[in-house]
Design a protein around this motif. Structure first.
Motif, short mmCIF file in Angstrom:
data_model
loop_
_atom_site.label_atom_id
_atom_site.label_comp_id
_atom_site.label_asym_id
_atom_site.label_seq_id
_atom_site.Cartn_x
_atom_site.Cartn_y
_atom_site.Cartn_z
N GLY A 114 0.94 -1.03 -0.21
CA GLY A 114 -0.07 0.09 -0.42
C GLY A 114 1.10 1.03 -0.02
N THR A 115 2.39 1.05 -0.43
CA THR A 115 3.09 2.59 -0.21
C THR A 115 3.74 2.73 -1.61
N PRO A 116 4.85 2.76 -1.83
CA PRO A 116 5.09 2.92 -2.96
C PRO A 116 6.89 2.84 -2.69
N VAL A 117 7.32 2.01 -3.39
CA VAL A 117 9.05 1.44 -2.50
C VAL A 117 9.54 1.64 -4.25
N VAL A 118 11.07 1.65 -3.31
CA VAL A 118 12.32 1.53 -4.29
C VAL A 118 12.99 -0.52 -3.35
N THR A 119 13.26 -1.59 -4.32
CA THR A 119 13.85 -2.35 -4.16
C THR A 119 14.56 -2.59 -4.57
N GLY A 120 14.73 -3.93 -6.29
CA GLY A 120 15.94 -4.52 -5.35
C GLY A 120 16.61 -3.82 -6.93
N VAL A 121 18.45 -3.19 -6.92
CA VAL A 121 19.50 -2.51 -7.86
C VAL A 121 19.93 -4.04 -8.38
N ALA A 128 26.59 1.06 -15.62
CA ALA A 128 24.70 1.75 -15.13
C ALA A 128 24.27 0.94 -13.67
N VAL A 129 23.99 1.84 -13.39
CA VAL A 129 23.30 1.47 -12.29
C VAL A 129 21.48 1.36 -12.72
N TYR A 130 20.85 0.49 -12.00
CA TYR A 130 19.31 0.24 -12.22
C TYR A 130 18.84 -0.42 -10.85
N PHE A 131 17.75 -0.29 -11.09
CA PHE A 131 16.45 -0.47 -9.78
C PHE A 131 15.16 -1.01 -9.98
N LEU A 132 14.60 -0.82 -9.41
CA LEU A 132 13.01 -1.44 -9.53
C LEU A 132 12.18 -0.69 -8.43
N TYR A 133 11.10 0.27 -9.30
CA TYR A 133 9.82 0.97 -8.08
C TYR A 133 8.68 0.37 -8.07
N SER A 134 8.18 -0.14 -7.17
CA SER A 134 6.60 -0.95 -6.95
C SER A 134 6.07 0.92 -6.67
N SER A 135 4.74 0.71 -7.75
CA SER A 135 3.88 2.20 -6.75
C SER A 135 2.85 1.88 -7.07
N GLY A 136 2.04 0.75 -7.55
CA GLY A 136 0.48 0.64 -8.26
C GLY A 136 0.68 1.59 -9.46
#
Length: 334
Positions: A114-121, A128-136
């Motif tokens: 129920g809230t946006p989070v940054v998870t995997g990197v 290059a740096v990548y990351f995951l954003y879960s926002s719904g």
């Protein structure tokens, strides 16, 4: 709820590693040997010189969730409720690379949490740096890149109802692989960016009410993934054309497992057990022994990464304690 006899809800909350902070083909059968657990009297046998490399600000939401290693000994970490990607230098100095903005309306539609989070990197060989954003929300959930200017750039969009958790770069096939914890899937997408597709939806990845597929690594011709709800590690062979084979359960009895990594000795694994704040060695035959626990500073252990004889471990301090950290230990191979 008593931590000594956790309910299913408590266990599932523990696997994510953030809920406490936010509140303030069928798999093959498992041989009996895989469930064997060694007593915890072996603590410290395989790890030495354990120390804290960096402390984080729990009150600011810096719950350390994932690790990507840099060649110079630096570490990239995803901070879940803070929505940050940070870098920890070899001397422990912390620098925030970016903070993702809240979606319109605050992002209360993120699956389960129920809230946006940054998870995997993840970090490519080119740096290059990548990351995951879960926002719904569509157009925001997916794989992002930290641009040279420090601004986020969406590389691969993912459906709004996914919860992307672990991010791996498959350099051999120039693609990303992403675990979807609530969907019980692994997605793939071109490294150059573009549309994603489901690589595997094997039942062994499915959740049981909360989180299924969580951590992930590529090893020995296969994709390995942890399942938090089921407490398992599964191996999915990669076919000649890059597709997925049938999942094989390689370890059980790891309730609340988050991330894991290989030690470099065959299929031996170090597993971060968020629920019980432990770092557990899982042998190639599935036998287990605890190497680090609360007495060694483990607090809501979320991720582990191995490079040579160095072991990096993150603690979210989400269920026990209030000191999220990045820890460093020496891997002793004997």
């Amino acid at each position: 709820m008593s931590p000594h006899r956790p309910t299913n809800l408590w266990r599932r909350t523990a696997t994510l590693g953030i809920a406490v902070l936010l509140a303030t083909g069928t798999a093959t059968a498992v041989p009996p040997a895989l469930a064997t657990t060694h007593p915890d009297h072996t603590i410290g046998t395989h790890l030495g010189d354990v120390r804290v490399l960096a402390h984080f600000d729990r009150a600011a939401g810096q719950v350390a969730e994932s690790i990507a290693l840099e060649p110079d000994g630096g570490v990239i970490i995803g901070m879940i409720p803070a929505r940050q990607v940070v870098r920890v230098a070899p001397d422990g100095t912390l620098r925030v690379l970016l903070t993702m903005p809240l979606p319109p309306g605050g992002g209360g539609t993120t699956p389960v949490v129920g809230t946006p989070v940054v998870t995997g990197v993840a970090r490519s060989d080119s740096g290059a740096v990548y990351f995951l954003y879960s926002s719904g929300q569509g157009g925001l959930t997916g794989i992002w890149q930290v641009s040279p200017s420090g601004e986020p750039r969406l590389v691969v969009p993912l459906p709004a109802d996914t919860f992307p958790n672990a991010l791996v770069i498959d350099g051999k096939r120039d693609r990303f692989l992403v675990t979807d914890s609530t969907g019980g899937r692994i997605w793939q997408a071109p490294l150059r960016g573009g549309a994603a597709s489901v690589w595997s939806a094997d039942p062994a990845l499915a959740p049981d009410g909360f989180f299924g597929a969580n951590g992930m690594k590529i090893h020995d011709g296969a994709v390995w993934a942890s399942n938090s709800d089921h407490g398992t590690i599964v191996r999915i062979p990669v076919t000649n054309d890059g597709g997925s084979g049938r999942a094989q359960v390689r370890a059980t009895g790891l309730a609340g497992i988050d991330d894991f990594d290989f030690t470099g000795r065959g299929s031996e694994i170090l597993a971060a057990i968020n629920e019980t704040s432990k770092l557990v060695r899982v042998g190639a035959d599935g036998t287990q022994e605890t190497l680090l626990d609360a007495e060694n500073g483990m607090e809501g252990t979320t991720a582990v990464a191995v490079r040579g004889d160095r072991v990096y471990v993150t603690n979210g301090a989400n269920l026990a304690g209030d000191d999220p950290t990045l820890m460093l230990a020496e891997l002793r191979r004997h």
